[in-house]
Write a protein that holds these residues in place. Structure first.
Motif, PDB file in Angstrom:
ATOM      1  N   SER A  98      44.864  68.370  76.043  1.00 31.47           N
ATOM      2  CA  SER A  98      45.498  68.290  74.716  1.00 31.47           C
ATOM      3  C   SER A  98      45.281  69.550  73.881  1.00 31.47           C
ATOM      4  O   SER A  98      45.626  69.579  72.705  1.00 31.47           O
ATOM      5  N   ARG A 151      31.713  68.522  71.074  1.00 33.04           N
ATOM      6  CA  ARG A 151      32.329  67.433  70.296  1.00 33.04           C
ATOM      7  C   ARG A 151      31.289  66.750  69.395  1.00 33.04           C
ATOM      8  O   ARG A 151      31.576  66.339  68.280  1.00 33.04           O
ATOM      9  N   ASP A 156      33.419  65.316  66.226  1.00 34.26           N
ATOM     10  CA  ASP A 156      34.814  64.925  66.423  1.00 34.26           C
ATOM     11  C   ASP A 156      35.091  64.687  67.909  1.00 34.26           C
ATOM     12  O   ASP A 156      35.388  65.621  68.652  1.00 34.26           O
ATOM     13  N   ARG A 158      37.556  63.578  69.267  1.00 31.19           N
ATOM     14  CA  ARG A 158      38.966  63.768  69.648  1.00 31.19           C
ATOM     15  C   ARG A 158      39.403  65.229  69.583  1.00 31.19           C
ATOM     16  O   ARG A 158      40.566  65.552  69.859  1.00 31.19           O
ATOM     17  N   SER A 160      39.883  68.965  70.882  1.00 37.25           N
ATOM     18  CA  SER A 160      40.086  69.460  72.239  1.00 37.25           C
ATOM     19  C   SER A 160      39.231  70.712  72.443  1.00 37.25           C
ATOM     20  O   SER A 160      39.174  71.584  71.567  1.00 37.25           O
ATOM     21  N   ASP A 180      38.653  69.883  78.190  1.00 39.08           N
ATOM     22  CA  ASP A 180      38.415  68.454  77.915  1.00 39.08           C
ATOM     23  C   ASP A 180      37.930  67.662  79.141  1.00 39.08           C
ATOM     24  O   ASP A 180      38.284  66.473  79.265  1.00 39.08           O
ATOM     25  N   LYS A 205      41.308  71.438  66.458  1.00 39.54           N
ATOM     26  CA  LYS A 205      41.852  70.163  65.975  1.00 39.54           C
ATOM     27  C   LYS A 205      42.730  70.475  64.763  1.00 39.54           C
ATOM     28  O   LYS A 205      42.239  70.703  63.670  1.00 39.54           O
TER      29      LYS A 205
END
Ligand code: SF4
Length: 619
Positions: A98, A151, A156, A158, A160, A180, A205
């Protein structure tokens, strides 16, 4: 006005820690489209032939294209361009997961990393917030641990993250960049360039929305094509079995590497490695990148035997070819563990398979012996040897460290006849497709701007899988096996087409496994950009981008002598589909040069450069 772009470059100098924002003009976007195209243009301007790949003056260029930022099927990709430590010239490598869309949403099209940090760092970009942070406590971690740790640090889960593993930190020249824990920019050793800059990772992000020309039309196309691609991927088997579904077919055509390109058939091996056995034995499921209806990546689970216990990303076709048939290993579980090790250490599985294949062949032929290998007997078909050697290559230790510069460099160090055995073009190992089976791959590999590559001119899919693009004359009639006719044309068209796809930054599986037509791709492009491109204009861009990469090769010292295949590719098969066949390499190349309007020395003519608008790109 061209929409779908921010027209912005973010430049981060790791030596000075200076962060700057620059403009890209509309004309550059139109000429070079994005991704690999814009990367090639920046590399040409900013990295001179004198710059060594690990010099701090080399650049690492992360770029996206017009398709990122909206849920276009197959748009979760991005491209990395740099000077490769394996080939010493232009290289690009792309990956999914992503990162591409989340980077685009930060408000930039391109991120240029230059210089070298004194200590290990990672970069965090969240919309307008750009930080260069200490990574000394992450340095040394494997790539999966690194993603988790970063992360956690940025709080976070989410975000990448692109990262490198220990191999890249040690400047192993076949090191990749990991995204990822899911996708890999494998080829050309660009992970090692990242390592040379003391850059462990880049987390992104974004939440911004790039303006597009006709949003409702784009949404209609997205909806329509998503359904169509999904249905086609079920029909082609790509969703159910992923790329491993190709093993049996490719082996049948004499296309898979067997015993490091010295044998011609191994149907039993391909059957064990390919679908449906792979899917069953590994409990494999689709593992899609963001916005992907195909999900060619595999998520696997191995519960037993304990030594192969594993849950995570499964090997792709290329890995099954290079670790499997190439080394006479037919156990998908063992290969999955070897694949997982490569992913964590951060090394390209294609080049790793080539290195181990070369080691096994040299050992068998007595070119190396136990004294050279620290006492290890390097036998064909032994998964434990594969696993041991991967650890040694990735950690640059023991006998395996001889391969830390890649197979070609190792062959030079080994000496004797090893140079005749190594299978590469311009220093990049040939992937798991044999050009003796698909003759269109001869010019594709020989002139490949990043070395031998099946993804920068996917001609083998035309010949073997019936992948046709009628809009550009890539048709069944030209795809007859072992016929000279049409093969140079197919190679040229597929190189230009792939250059365009890599610059739009679209996953190639959308057209190749999901039947997305060229016309549909242009519909999406025009709805985003507000341009009104037809096939001809789009292909001219593809040709321009490919030609600029070629100019970079020439400027970096490559000549027509390097448009060559290794000696093994002149040996005919003794059995199987391609028995007795040898591709007419010289004929294919001279026709290819003519079609391209290159001189006999392989240089694009003045007229060709003018036609492409490249007259100012002089050596
Ligand atoms: S087809 Fe495969 S590589 Fe392409 S976007 Fe989907 S999962 Fe990713």
């Amino acid at each position: 006005m061209v929409l779908g772009y921010w027209n912005k470059i973010l430049r981060i100098d790791l030596t000075t820690k200076k962060i700057t924002k620059e403009e890209i003009d509309n004309n550059t976007c139109k000429l070079f489209v994005g991704g690999a195209g814009i990367g090639a243009e920046i590399l040409w301007k900013e990295v001179s032939p004198k710059v060594e790949p690990f010099n701090s003056d080399n650049k690492l260029i992360f770029s996206v294209g017009p398709f990122q930022g909206y849920p276009v099927p197959g748009s979760a990709k991005f491209c990395i361009t740099s000077k490769s430590p394996l080939t010493n010239t232009y290289a690009d490598s792309s990956a999914g997961a992503s990162w591409g869309p989340l980077f685009k949403k930060t408000g930039y099209d391109v991120l240029i990393i230059q210089g070298k940090s004194e200590n290990p760092v990672y970069i965090y970009i969240k919309d307008n917030e750009i930080k260069i942070r200490d990574a000394r406590d992450i340095w040394g971690m494997d790539s999966y641990q690194s993603v988790d740790k970063i992360r956690k640090k940025i709080r976070d889960p989410r975000a990448s993250v692109v990262t490198i593993g220990p191999a890249a930190e040690k400047l192993v020249k076949i090191a990749c960049i990991v995204v990822d824990k899911h996708s890999f920019a494998g080829r050309c050793g660009l992970g090692a360039v990242m390592g040379s800059k003391n850059l462990k990772a880049i987390a992104v992000k974004g939440s911004k929305k790039v303006p597009v020309s006709n949003l409702s039309l784009l949404e209609n196309y997205n909806h329509k094509y998503l359904q169509e691609i999904y249905k086609a991927s079920i029909k082609s088997g790509m969703r159910t079995h992923g790329t491993p579904g190709g093993c049996i077919t490719y082996e049948g055509f004499g296309d898979m590497p067997i015993k490091y390109w010295t044998k011609d058939i191994w149907p039993e091996g391909a059957k064990k490695l390919g679908a449906p056995n792979y899917t069953k034995v590994l409990s494999a499921k689709p593992y899609p990148c963001l916005y992907c209806p195909v999900g060619c990546h595999r998520n696997i689970e191995i519960k037993e035997p304990a030594k192969y216990k594993l849950k995570g990303v499964g090997p792709e076709y290329e890995t099954l070819g290079m670790f499997g048939t190439n080394l006479l290993i037919d156990d998908p579980k063992a290969i999955s563990l070897a694949n997982d090790l490569c992913n964590r250490l951060g090394i390209d599985t294609i080049s790793a398979g080539a290195c181990v294949g070369l080691a096994m062949e040299c050992y068998e032929k007595g070119i190396i012996n136990r004294k050279d290998t620290d006492g290890i007997e390097i036998r064909w078909g032994d998964p434990d040897i594969l696993i041991d050697l991967i650890k040694q290559i990735g950690n640059k230790e023991g006998f395996g460290s001889i391969f830390s510069g890649g197979a070609l460099e190792a062959a030079k160090k080994i000496g004797k006849n090893a140079l005749k055995l190594v299978v590469h073009v311009k220093g990049l190992d040939i992937p798991a497709h044999d050009p003796r089976a698909c003759w269109g791959m001869v010019p594709t590999y020989a002139t490949g701007t990043r070395g031998a590559c099946h993804m920068r001119g996917d001609e083998e899919d035309v010949e073997m899988a019936g992948f046709y693009i009628p809009e550009i004359g890539v048709t069944k009639e030209k795809a007859k096996f072992f016929s000279l006719e049409g093969k140079a044309f197919l190679a040229m068209k597929m190189q230009d087409y792939c250059s365009l796809i890599n610059s739009l930054v679209l996953c190639f599986m959308m057209p190749a496994g999901g039947d997305l037509s060229f016309t549909s791709i242009l519909n999406i492009f025009n709805a985003i950009t507000g341009l009104d491109w037809d096939v001809q204009e789009a292909m001219l861009s593809g040709e321009r981008i490919f030609t600029l990469q070629r100019l970079t090769n020439l400027r970096d010292g490559y000549t027509k002598e390097d448009d060559a295949l290794p000696p093994k590719m002149y040996i005919p098969a003794k059995e199987g589909f391609r028995t007795g066949k040898i591709p007419p390499v010289d004929n294919l190349l001279s026709e290819y040069y003519e079609l391209r309007r290159w001189s006999k020395d392989g240089e694009p003519t003045k007229e060709k450069l003018q036609q492409l608008g490249l007259e100012n790109f002089k050596k």
